[in-house]
Design a protein around this motif. Structure first.
Motif, PDB file in Angstrom:
ATOM      1  N   ALA A   9       0.810  -1.223   0.025  1.00  0.00           N
ATOM      2  CA  ALA A   9      -0.141   0.002   0.036  1.00  0.00           C
ATOM      3  C   ALA A   9       0.685   1.350   0.134  1.00  0.00           C
ATOM      4  CB  ALA A   9      -0.867  -0.042   1.325  1.00  0.00           C
ATOM      5  N   VAL A  10       1.878   1.155   0.940  1.00  0.00           N
ATOM      6  CA  VAL A  10       2.799   2.311   0.999  1.00  0.00           C
ATOM      7  C   VAL A  10       3.438   2.715  -0.351  1.00  0.00           C
ATOM      8  CG1 VAL A  10       4.988   3.477   1.728  1.00  0.00           C
ATOM      9  CG2 VAL A  10       3.203   2.365   3.208  1.00  0.00           C
ATOM     10  N   GLY A  15       3.952   5.645  -5.643  1.00  0.00           N
ATOM     11  CA  GLY A  15       3.861   5.617  -6.972  1.00  0.00           C
ATOM     12  C   GLY A  15       2.750   6.557  -7.354  1.00  0.00           C
ATOM     13  N   TRP A  16       1.739   6.620  -6.664  1.00  0.00           N
ATOM     14  CA  TRP A  16       0.528   7.620  -7.135  1.00  0.00           C
ATOM     15  C   TRP A  16       0.961   8.885  -6.941  1.00  0.00           C
ATOM     16  CZ3 TRP A  16      -2.417  10.540  -3.875  1.00  0.00           C
ATOM     17  CH2 TRP A  16      -3.435  11.298  -4.449  1.00  0.00           C
ATOM     18  N   LEU A  17       1.647   9.160  -5.915  1.00  0.00           N
ATOM     19  CA  LEU A  17       2.033  10.569  -5.696  1.00  0.00           C
ATOM     20  C   LEU A  17       3.146  10.987  -6.759  1.00  0.00           C
ATOM     21  CD1 LEU A  17       2.589  10.691  -1.819  1.00  0.00           C
ATOM     22  CD2 LEU A  17       0.723  11.890  -3.275  1.00  0.00           C
ATOM     23  N   ILE A  18       4.044  10.184  -7.183  1.00  0.00           N
ATOM     24  CA  ILE A  18       4.823  10.564  -8.221  1.00  0.00           C
ATOM     25  C   ILE A  18       4.316  10.588  -9.586  1.00  0.00           C
ATOM     26  CG2 ILE A  18       6.802   9.449  -9.476  1.00  0.00           C
ATOM     27  CD1 ILE A  18       7.978   8.312  -6.885  1.00  0.00           C
ATOM     28  N   LEU A  35      -5.802   0.800  -5.961  1.00  0.00           N
ATOM     29  CA  LEU A  35      -4.995  -0.609  -5.257  1.00  0.00           C
ATOM     30  C   LEU A  35      -4.466  -0.261  -4.018  1.00  0.00           C
ATOM     31  CD1 LEU A  35      -3.261  -1.858  -8.726  1.00  0.00           C
ATOM     32  CD2 LEU A  35      -4.959  -2.899  -7.481  1.00  0.00           C
ATOM     33  N   ALA A  36      -3.969   0.764  -3.895  1.00  0.00           N
ATOM     34  CA  ALA A  36      -3.350   1.102  -2.213  1.00  0.00           C
ATOM     35  C   ALA A  36      -4.553   1.383  -1.472  1.00  0.00           C
ATOM     36  CB  ALA A  36      -2.539   2.528  -2.567  1.00  0.00           C
ATOM     37  N   ILE A  37      -5.575   1.713  -1.802  1.00  0.00           N
ATOM     38  CA  ILE A  37      -6.730   1.777  -0.693  1.00  0.00           C
ATOM     39  C   ILE A  37      -7.074   0.561  -0.571  1.00  0.00           C
ATOM     40  CG2 ILE A  37      -9.201   2.574  -0.563  1.00  0.00           C
ATOM     41  CD1 ILE A  37      -8.259   5.168  -2.061  1.00  0.00           C
ATOM     42  N   ILE A  38      -7.506  -0.458  -1.585  1.00  0.00           N
ATOM     43  CA  ILE A  38      -7.987  -1.724  -1.416  1.00  0.00           C
ATOM     44  C   ILE A  38      -6.863  -2.636  -0.606  1.00  0.00           C
ATOM     45  CG2 ILE A  38      -8.315  -3.996  -2.659  1.00  0.00           C
ATOM     46  CD1 ILE A  38      -9.436  -2.326  -4.827  1.00  0.00           C
ATOM     47  N   PHE A  40      -4.782  -1.527   1.785  1.00  0.00           N
ATOM     48  CA  PHE A  40      -4.792  -1.075   3.213  1.00  0.00           C
ATOM     49  C   PHE A  40      -6.103  -1.623   3.920  1.00  0.00           C
ATOM     50  CE2 PHE A  40      -5.865   2.384   6.331  1.00  0.00           C
ATOM     51  CZ  PHE A  40      -4.747   2.043   6.925  1.00  0.00           C
ATOM     52  N   LEU A  41      -7.421  -1.491   3.028  1.00  0.00           N
ATOM     53  CA  LEU A  41      -8.492  -1.968   3.796  1.00  0.00           C
ATOM     54  C   LEU A  41      -8.477  -3.502   4.122  1.00  0.00           C
ATOM     55  CD1 LEU A  41     -11.276  -0.043   1.844  1.00  0.00           C
ATOM     56  CD2 LEU A  41     -10.396   0.341   4.002  1.00  0.00           C
ATOM     57  N   VAL A  42      -7.818  -4.344   3.146  1.00  0.00           N
ATOM     58  CA  VAL A  42      -7.708  -5.775   3.162  1.00  0.00           C
ATOM     59  C   VAL A  42      -6.714  -6.059   4.516  1.00  0.00           C
ATOM     60  CG1 VAL A  42      -6.642  -7.811   2.484  1.00  0.00           C
ATOM     61  CG2 VAL A  42      -8.151  -6.512   1.098  1.00  0.00           C
ATOM     62  N   GLY A  43      -5.507  -5.237   4.698  1.00  0.00           N
ATOM     63  CA  GLY A  43      -4.847  -5.326   5.945  1.00  0.00           C
ATOM     64  C   GLY A  43      -5.619  -4.956   7.151  1.00  0.00           C
ATOM     65  N   LEU A  44      -6.441  -4.038   7.306  1.00  0.00           N
ATOM     66  CA  LEU A  44      -7.278  -3.545   8.363  1.00  0.00           C
ATOM     67  C   LEU A  44      -8.278  -4.594   8.500  1.00  0.00           C
ATOM     68  CD1 LEU A  44      -8.054   0.210   7.897  1.00  0.00           C
ATOM     69  CD2 LEU A  44      -6.491  -1.126   9.608  1.00  0.00           C
TER      70      LEU A  44
END
Length: 50
Positions: A9-10, A15-18, A35-38, A40-44
């Protein structure tokens, strides 16, 4: 497994910010963010906090 999802996720957020500054890859930017949000949510959810 949980820490791997956070690392992914990080990396995707970075990559999104770049990519946000590279206007030529606008479609890729949104895919990376989703993909990053997904990830992160799966991890939570697997951790049991939600």
């Amino acid at each position: 497994m949980r820490s791997i999802l956070y690392i992914i996720a990080v990396i995707l957020v970075i990559g999104w910010l770049i990519g946000a500054f590279a206007y030529s890859a606008s479609g890729l930017i949104h895919i990376l963010l989703v993909l990053a949000i997904i990830s992160f949510l799966v991890g939570l959810i697997r951790k049991g906090k939600i």
